[in-house]
Design an enzyme around this catalytic site. Structure first.
Site, PDB file in Angstrom:
ATOM      1  N   ARG A 233      -2.419 -10.849   5.023  1.00 22.40           N
ATOM      2  CA  ARG A 233      -2.754 -10.988   3.318  1.00 22.40           C
ATOM      3  C   ARG A 233      -2.077 -10.205   3.034  1.00 22.40           C
ATOM      4  NH1 ARG A 233      -5.730  -7.194   0.404  1.00 22.40           N
ATOM      5  NH2 ARG A 233      -6.749  -8.394  -1.526  1.00 22.40           N
TER       6      ARG A 233
ATOM      7  N   LYS B 166       0.853  -1.438   0.018  1.00 18.83           N
ATOM      8  CA  LYS B 166       0.129   0.477  -0.334  1.00 18.83           C
ATOM      9  C   LYS B 166       0.483   1.497  -0.323  1.00 18.83           C
ATOM     10  CE  LYS B 166      -4.527  -1.835   1.556  1.00 18.83           C
ATOM     11  NZ  LYS B 166      -5.513  -2.455   2.599  1.00 18.83           N
TER      12      LYS B 166
END
Length: 268
Positions: free
Chosen positions: A246, A210
């Site tokens: 994840r 991210k």
């Protein structure tokens, strides 16, 4: 503490922020899923709708057409599967086809039928903290104290799910890094993971590649250059008591967790 569950990310979308378009072809998607399992993924998390910042919704029928053939193929091979969806119809069809987890980034807010579908399916449900859809979620994320507010809002999602008939033992929560949050909010949530674990439900951490990790890129600007930082967060999340992580790069996270595991064993 046991090693966190590793969810390997399989995006079958043309527009995901990290690898959009690479795994749209079902044969390529299946091969990549098998490679992630070989690298150490415990569960493959399949997504047919991008939720990157700015992404627009796609029809549920299109999402289902992307993911269902892959779910059937992989479930037939005995692979544990999670479906990353906000749509109750997709969740129900994939659960029937063999998915073990429904990973709903909206925590049930996007589709009023989601809780009922999950309650009737018997699968486990991952409820993420979420405030609005991707197209507008980063416009002006505001919190007075992000950890306590996210914890309280996740508590509301948990209460709604239980009231709808989902058994508490089937619930997992996710703080929603990058969803209606600034980089500072993300770091505060990671530092506050023990407080979120204190809710009493398994916690999934989804930091992989991210934007808030861009300062720690190994070189260049591609999202994959953030894998070292992601693996470090996976190990620190394990130390904080996370149930799962994840990630896109399963091998890097598996190595980092192996180091953490050896360290933790030595302290026992």
């Amino acid at each position: 503490m046991s090693r966190p569950v590793i969810l390997g990310i399989l995006n079958v979308t043309p527009d995901s922020f990290s690898d959009g378009g690479r795994w749209v072809d079902p044969a390529a998607a299946t091969a990549h899923a098998l490679e992630l399992v070989r690298q150490g993924a415990d569960v493959i998390d399949i997504g047919g709708e991008s939720t990157r910042p700015g992404a627009e919704r796609v029809p549920a029928e299109q999402e289902l057409a992307r993911v269902l053939p892959i779910v059937r193929e992989l479930a037939g091979s005995g692979i544990r599967l999670s479906i990353d969806t906000m749509n109750a119809s997709t969740a129900g069809a994939c659960a029937e086809a063999g998915a073990e987890f429904i990973n709903d980034v909206s925590g049930g807010l996007a589709d009023p039928d989601m809780y009922a579908v999950v309650a009737g399916s018997g699968v486990r449900y991952i409820a993420m903290h979420w405030r609005e859809h991707s197209a507008t979620m980063q416009a002006a994320p505001l919190y007075t104290e992000v950890v306590s507010e996210v914890r309280a809002e996740l508590g509301e999602r948990i209460a709604g799910a239980i009231a709808a008939g989902i058994e508490p033992a089937r619930l997992i929560v996710d703080p929603g890094l990058g969803f209606s949050k600034t980089a500072d909010h993300n770091w505060q949530l990671l530092a506050g993971l023990p407080e979120l674990v204190g809710l009493g439900f398994p916690v999934l951490v989804g930091a992989s590649r991210k934007g808030f990790l861009a300062d720690f890129a190994a070189g260049g600007t591609a999202p994959a250059e953030r894998d070292d930082a992601t693996a470090t967060i996976s190990a620190l999340s394990a130390q904080a008591g996370a149930w799962g992580v994840r990630v896109h790069n399963v091998a890097a996270t598996r190595r980092a967790l192996a180091v953490w595991d050896r360290w933790d064993e030595a302290r026992a």
